[in-house]
Design a protein around this motif. Structure first.
Motif, PDB file in Angstrom:
ATOM      1  N   VAL A   1       0.825  -1.436   0.028  1.00 51.71           N
ATOM      2  CA  VAL A   1      -0.065   0.301   0.133  1.00 51.71           C
ATOM      3  C   VAL A   1       1.261   1.659  -0.544  1.00 51.71           C
ATOM      4  CG1 VAL A   1      -1.487   1.466   1.354  1.00 51.71           C
ATOM      5  CG2 VAL A   1      -2.119  -1.070   0.526  1.00 51.71           C
ATOM      6  N   GLY A   2       1.915   1.601   0.611  1.00 48.11           N
ATOM      7  CA  GLY A   2       2.690   2.471   1.114  1.00 48.11           C
ATOM      8  C   GLY A   2       3.515   2.755  -0.291  1.00 48.11           C
ATOM      9  N   THR A   3       4.356   1.676  -2.035  1.00 45.53           N
ATOM     10  CA  THR A   3       5.083   1.790  -2.501  1.00 45.53           C
ATOM     11  C   THR A   3       3.213   2.098  -3.660  1.00 45.53           C
ATOM     12  OG1 THR A   3       4.463  -0.504  -2.799  1.00 45.53           O
ATOM     13  CG2 THR A   3       6.176  -0.481  -1.789  1.00 45.53           C
TER      14      THR A   3
ATOM     15  N   ALA B   1       6.397   3.176   1.576  1.00 45.16           N
ATOM     16  CA  ALA B   1       7.213   5.300   0.565  1.00 45.16           C
ATOM     17  C   ALA B   1       7.920   5.952   0.168  1.00 45.16           C
ATOM     18  CB  ALA B   1       5.317   5.677   1.743  1.00 45.16           C
ATOM     19  N   TYR B   2       8.798   5.573   1.319  1.00 45.36           N
ATOM     20  CA  TYR B   2      10.311   6.627   1.592  1.00 45.36           C
ATOM     21  C   TYR B   2      11.107   6.064   0.491  1.00 45.36           C
ATOM     22  CZ  TYR B   2      14.993   8.389   3.282  1.00 45.36           C
ATOM     23  OH  TYR B   2      15.530   9.329   3.620  1.00 45.36           O
ATOM     24  N   LEU B   3      10.780   4.369   0.800  1.00 44.81           N
ATOM     25  CA  LEU B   3      11.842   3.644   0.020  1.00 44.81           C
ATOM     26  C   LEU B   3      11.963   4.055  -1.547  1.00 44.81           C
ATOM     27  CD1 LEU B   3      12.242   0.465   2.315  1.00 44.81           C
ATOM     28  CD2 LEU B   3      13.801   2.473   2.198  1.00 44.81           C
ATOM     29  N   VAL B   4      10.489   3.883  -1.680  1.00 40.03           N
ATOM     30  CA  VAL B   4       9.847   4.055  -2.902  1.00 40.03           C
ATOM     31  C   VAL B   4      10.550   5.060  -3.266  1.00 40.03           C
ATOM     32  CG1 VAL B   4       7.938   4.103  -4.805  1.00 40.03           C
ATOM     33  CG2 VAL B   4       8.463   2.227  -3.352  1.00 40.03           C
ATOM     34  N   ALA B   5       9.902   6.382  -3.131  1.00 39.01           N
ATOM     35  CA  ALA B   5      10.214   7.792  -3.564  1.00 39.01           C
ATOM     36  C   ALA B   5      12.018   7.697  -3.647  1.00 39.01           C
ATOM     37  CB  ALA B   5       9.580   8.833  -2.524  1.00 39.01           C
TER      38      ALA B   5
ATOM     39  N   TRP C   1      14.151   5.781  -3.894  1.00 39.82           N
ATOM     40  CA  TRP C   1      15.374   4.652  -4.914  1.00 39.82           C
ATOM     41  C   TRP C   1      14.197   4.658  -5.855  1.00 39.82           C
ATOM     42  CZ3 TRP C   1      16.192   0.004  -0.683  1.00 39.82           C
ATOM     43  CH2 TRP C   1      17.274   0.657  -0.087  1.00 39.82           C
ATOM     44  N   GLN C   2      13.211   4.762  -5.765  1.00 39.15           N
ATOM     45  CA  GLN C   2      12.537   4.532  -7.838  1.00 39.15           C
ATOM     46  C   GLN C   2      12.300   5.645  -8.458  1.00 39.15           C
ATOM     47  OE1 GLN C   2       9.354   2.054  -7.039  1.00 39.15           O
ATOM     48  NE2 GLN C   2       9.107   2.263  -9.313  1.00 39.15           N
ATOM     49  N   LEU C   3      11.847   6.827  -7.823  1.00 37.38           N
ATOM     50  CA  LEU C   3      11.570   7.933  -8.287  1.00 37.38           C
ATOM     51  C   LEU C   3      12.693   8.768  -8.053  1.00 37.38           C
ATOM     52  CD1 LEU C   3       8.047   8.161  -6.904  1.00 37.38           C
ATOM     53  CD2 LEU C   3       8.886   7.572  -9.081  1.00 37.38           C
ATOM     54  N   GLY C   4      13.546   8.714  -6.946  1.00 35.16           N
ATOM     55  CA  GLY C   4      14.892   9.817  -6.792  1.00 35.16           C
ATOM     56  C   GLY C   4      14.273  11.175  -6.406  1.00 35.16           C
ATOM     57  N   LEU C   5      13.442  10.862  -5.651  1.00 35.30           N
ATOM     58  CA  LEU C   5      13.503  11.959  -4.443  1.00 35.30           C
ATOM     59  C   LEU C   5      14.444  12.667  -3.807  1.00 35.30           C
ATOM     60  CD1 LEU C   5       9.081  11.870  -4.374  1.00 35.30           C
ATOM     61  CD2 LEU C   5      10.729  13.306  -5.917  1.00 35.30           C
TER      62      LEU C   5
END
Lengths: 244, 232
Positions: free
Chosen positions: B40-42, B144-148, B150-154
């Motif tokens: 859900v977070g991702t 959500a933090y990890l996706v933001a 690593w995946q989205l580069g924020l």
């Protein structure tokens, strides 16, 4: 081993479907039953979800004085994410669980063995119509869920908090494109396939009396939700992750 | 329901049973809940990014995740998963006891089945669901933090500062209250469907099925009213 046997069941369902061994009346009957059973729960869950989105969205947008963006935000969130996921959670809880319950009860009462003894393919006769009905029903229910979710958003924003109705309707399609509609149908089709396969596998292989049927129903809800939420992340990444 | 309140009012609950139920519900449901909360977070992160990207506000993902995730999604998803796992298990167990006439046997032995079967489950779930809600909030924010990042580069620090801006300590208290209410709903609905199960294997299946659907619908409706009460 479980995955392998599940794959075998999927292969068997595909085989009987493409050979045309699935009876159309049986399929239509199960389709009707799934839609009737899931219709009320899906709409009843998406409506309050839309209302909550509207409630919280108004809070955020009021900070910046941009309440007119609310409807495009609600529509995008519901169509892209909430409706496929929540509609399919409810389909798993209602439609998938009832597939597991029916097939499990047939297995325990040895009705499936009786079908096999009569040289009738039990997959074609019992499993495939239910599976196909669930897969077809998911996108339909998902679209109804979108409608009911946006209606919930409208209810809270316009009728209860006095936002102008014209702005809400006019701004609705600013962020949502045909691409999103295609994505929501695709997502719910994939989720329907996962739910149908997991619950028919668990029901078809139920054992251990009445308690076994209960366990099959319980596991089918848990594992199908688990599997399609994981699939949802991958699908969202594949569909929307490209727009960077 | 009224019968049940009267039944558990007069006598103290069986402490050992309550703990056993709390352990079963809490610890056994934890892995499932964690996986769901992580995904859900991702997804919140991905969708928030896509929603704010056209406005040039992709750094606001943190705010979006903390408001949508913590206030609404985490408590509802935790309750839905506990309903699907522990709630249906209650319905199944009690339904099986009903069709095997074990509940009648309890009554014959002058043990009140409501006190013996429902009270431990109700107290157990009320004890653990608030804690599970907090754990799922943590898992949602972390993923959500990890996706933001690593995946989205924020920018991670920016994400955290915006996430903190969207949250108040009161939000956690509200989530705990929501968890408590959802737990009571799940236990009451699950036990109710179990007690009035029909005959045979289909009866058990139908009781389990009806229980999980009713729980999810009631939980989502209740969530709307609680949100309206807290934030409206």
């Amino acid at each position: 081993m479980t995955l392998g046997r599940m794959g075998l069941l999927a292969w068997n369902i595909a085989r009987v479907t493409f050979n045309g061994n699935v009876s159309l009346p049986g399929f239509l009957e199960h389709l009707y039953k799934v839609i009737i059973r899931c219709l009320l729960p899906v709409m009843a869950v998406l409506l309050p979800f839309g209302m909550v989105m509207s409630l919280q969205g108004l809070d955020i947008f009021a900070l910046y004085g941009t309440q007119r963006m609310l409807s495009s935000f609600v529509a995008a969130a519901i169509i892209r994410e909430l409706s496929p996921v929540m509609a399919c959670v409810l389909v798993a809880a209602q439609g998938g669980a009832s597939i597991a319950a029916e097939l499990g009860a047939m297995r325990i009462k040895e009705e499936i063995d009786a079908t096999e003894v009569m040289a009738v393919d039990s997959v074609a006769h019992h499993v495939a119509p239910r599976f196909l009905a669930l897969v077809v029903a998911c996108p339909l229910l998902d679209m109804l869920g979108c409608v009911s979710g946006i209606a919930g958003g409208y209810l809270t924003a316009v009728l209860m908090n006095g936002e102008p109705s014209g702005t809400f309707v006019a701004e609705m399609w600013v962020m949502t494109t045909w691409y999103d509609l295609l994505a929501t149908v695709l997502k719910s089709l994939v989720f329907g396939g996962i739910i149908g396969l997991v619950s028919s596998y668990l029901g078809y292989n139920a054992r251990g009396g009445a308690a076994g049927v209960g366990r099959a129903v319980n596991d089918s809800v848990v594992y199908s939700v688990l599997a399609f939420i994981t699939a949802n992340y991958l699908l969202t990444s594949a569909i929307y992750g490209g727009i960077t | 329901m009224a019968d049940f309140v009267r039944a558990s009012w007069n006598r103290p609950p069986p402490t050992g049973q309550v703990m056993a139920e709390a352990y079963r519900i809490g610890v056994k449901s934890l892995p499932v809940l964690l996986i769901i909360a992580v995904f859900v977070g991702t997804n919140l992160s991905l969708q928030g990014y896509n929603a704010f990207k056209p406005l040039g506000g992709q750094y606001m993902v943190g705010l979006f995740v903390s408001m949508a995730g913590v206030r609404e999604m985490a408590p509802v998803i935790a309750a839905a998963m506990i309903a699907a796992k522990a709630g249906t298990e209650m319905a199944t167990q009690i339904a099986v006891m009903r069709i095997r006439e074990q509940i009648d046997a309890l009554e014959v032995m002058a043990v009140d089945p409501l006190w013996f079967l429902v009270t431990p489950r109700l107290l157990g779930i009320a004890l653990v669901l608030p804690a599970l809600t907090i754990i799922s909030i943590f898992a949602t924010l972390l993923s959500a933090y990890l996706v933001a990042v690593w995946q989205l580069g924020l920018n991670g620090a920016q994400f955290l500062s915006f996430a903190r801006e969207g949250l108040a300590p009161m939000d956690l208290l509200y989530c705990v209250i929501k968890g408590l209410c959802f737990g009571i709903v799940i236990a009451v609905v699950g036990c109710f469907f179990g007690f009035k199960a029909g005959r045979g294997p289909e009866g058990v299946g139908r009781a389990t099925n009806g229980a999980v659907v009713t729980m999810s619908v009631v939980v989502v409706f209740l969530n709307y009213f609680l949100s309206e009460l807290f934030y409206g």
